[in-house]
Scaffold this active site. Structure first.
Site, PDB file in Angstrom:
ATOM      1  N   LYS A 192     -50.850  -5.576  -3.476  1.00 17.64           N
ATOM      2  CA  LYS A 192     -50.346  -4.191  -3.564  1.00 17.64           C
ATOM      3  C   LYS A 192     -51.474  -3.211  -3.843  1.00 17.64           C
ATOM      4  O   LYS A 192     -51.350  -2.014  -3.532  1.00 17.64           O
ATOM      5  CB  LYS A 192     -49.236  -4.088  -4.620  1.00 17.64           C
ATOM      6  CG  LYS A 192     -49.599  -4.585  -6.015  1.00 17.64           C
ATOM      7  CD  LYS A 192     -50.316  -3.572  -6.863  1.00 17.64           C
ATOM      8  CE  LYS A 192     -50.794  -4.211  -8.152  1.00 17.64           C
ATOM      9  NZ  LYS A 192     -51.594  -3.291  -8.987  1.00 17.64           N
ATOM     10  N   THR A 249     -48.273   1.552  -8.774  1.00 16.30           N
ATOM     11  CA  THR A 249     -49.706   1.605  -8.486  1.00 16.30           C
ATOM     12  C   THR A 249     -50.038   2.607  -7.391  1.00 16.30           C
ATOM     13  O   THR A 249     -51.125   3.193  -7.379  1.00 16.30           O
ATOM     14  CB  THR A 249     -50.220   0.206  -8.083  1.00 16.30           C
ATOM     15  OG1 THR A 249     -49.780  -0.754  -9.037  1.00 16.30           O
ATOM     16  CG2 THR A 249     -51.739   0.173  -8.032  1.00 16.30           C
TER      17      THR A 249
END
Length: 346
Positions: A192, A249
């Protein structure tokens, strides 16, 4: 006497997890190579470089002696950068006991070997990979140390190890779920960061919410595709370690991966970006690893591939976006292989 836990090393996330353990009443020793950082933690109860303005608990102490940190600890938490994990695990080997719970919270790969972090740690400790637990999920260190509600997942091939890690960390503000899919949780946490870099780059280019939403959605498809090929459960990528960590994130200024991508989108060269960050940007190393892994497994990762060209071959970010937008027409589900969907539904 309180039970003891050791945390290796004293970066932002390592310090935050040490703070969680200290709030559980454990005697926490955090290991660092930096004597000035050790003295700051022990005398001022602060770690200003990584978590400015945060006061740390009195039962959290630092040491530059790994043996001192680990001696008598029931659990060791490794939170080193991916580039340093093998060296840290190798140093830990001299003090490792079979009854010791080993948890890692590093999100990345060993670039040279393309190995997952749990594999590297197990190799160096001389233990089965099932003895290693990975902790991952949507969790900014800056919010955890302020005791904001946070939920993460711990995964292990052995249920008792995951349950032990759950008991170790769980407290009123830090909720912990367990998962048997070690591979999926570890891959989701690492990959990710690539998409978060891309999201920051999109924002730096000024492309708006539509572009970022598409990037996150298609990025999650890429992560799932390579994850399933490497043995992960596709449902893991719809959970905390997958979409949960991806959202936090890729959308927050707390994220160093997003910030690095944003500066690249603004036109700053990579070396200037890295020089201004002051901390490791795991997504950059992970992009290199993912590029090699996608070629090894013959799995298409177009977003990761374009980011690789931007980071390591000097491609202009706008040209990378144009390349992604100009790819051949597909159905939305065409990006998933038949085998992936069969796995998902069985």
């Amino acid at each position: 006497m309180s039970e003891k836990a050791a945390v290796l090393v004293a970066g932002s996330w390592g310090t935050a997890l040490a703070s969680v353990l200290a709030d559980k009443g454990l005697d926490v020793a955090i290991w660092t190579r930096n004597e000035a950082q050790r003295d700051e933690i022990n005398t001022l109860h602060r770690n200003e470089r990584f978590l400015p303005g945060v006061e740390l608990g009195p039962n959290l102490r630092a040491t530059t002696d790994m043996g001192e940190a680990v001696e008598g600890a029931k659990a060791v938490v490794i939170v080193a950068p991916s580039s340093a994990v093998r060296e840290v695990a190798k140093s830990l080997k001299a003090y490792y006991r079979k009854d010791m719970l080993v948890v890692h919270a590093t999100k990345g790969f060993e670039i040279e070997s393309m190995k997952r972090v749990s594999t590297v740690i197990a190799e160096e400790l001389g233990c089965e990979e099932g003895r290693i637990v990975v902790l991952s999920g949507p969790s900014h260190a800056e919010e955890v140390v302020k005791r904001y509600p946070t939920t993460v997942v711990v995964a292990s091939l052995e249920d008792d190890q995951a349950a032990a890690a759950q008991d170790l960390f769980m407290n009123p503000y830090f909720r912990v779920y367990t998962n048997r899919d070690l591979v999926g949780v570890e891959l989701a946490g690492a990959l990710k960061n690539i998409i978060a870099l891309g999201a920051g780059m999109s924002d730096g280019l000024g492309y708006g919410d539509n572009a970022k939403a598409a990037l996150l959605t298609r990025g999650l498809a890429e992560i799932t595709r390579i994850g399933v090929e490497m043995g992960a459960n596709p449902l893991t990528f719809a959970g905390l370690a997958g979409i949960g960590d991806l959202v936090v994130t890729a959308t927050s200024r707390h994220s160093r991966n997003w910030r690095a991508g944003f500066m690249l989108g603004e036109g700053k060269p990579l070396q200037e970006v890295l020089g201004s960050m002051g901390m490791v940007v795991e997504g950059i190393r992970t992009t290199k690893a993912a590029h090699a892994i996608s070629e090894k497994f013959q799995v298409q990762m177009p977003i990761a591939a374009q980011l690789y060209h931007v980071l390591f071959e000097g491609l202009d970010p706008r040209t990378a976006v144009e390349a992604l937008m100009g790819r051949d027409r597909k159905t939305e589900m065409e990006a998933m292989s038949l085998e992936t969907w069969e796995t998902w539904h069985t």
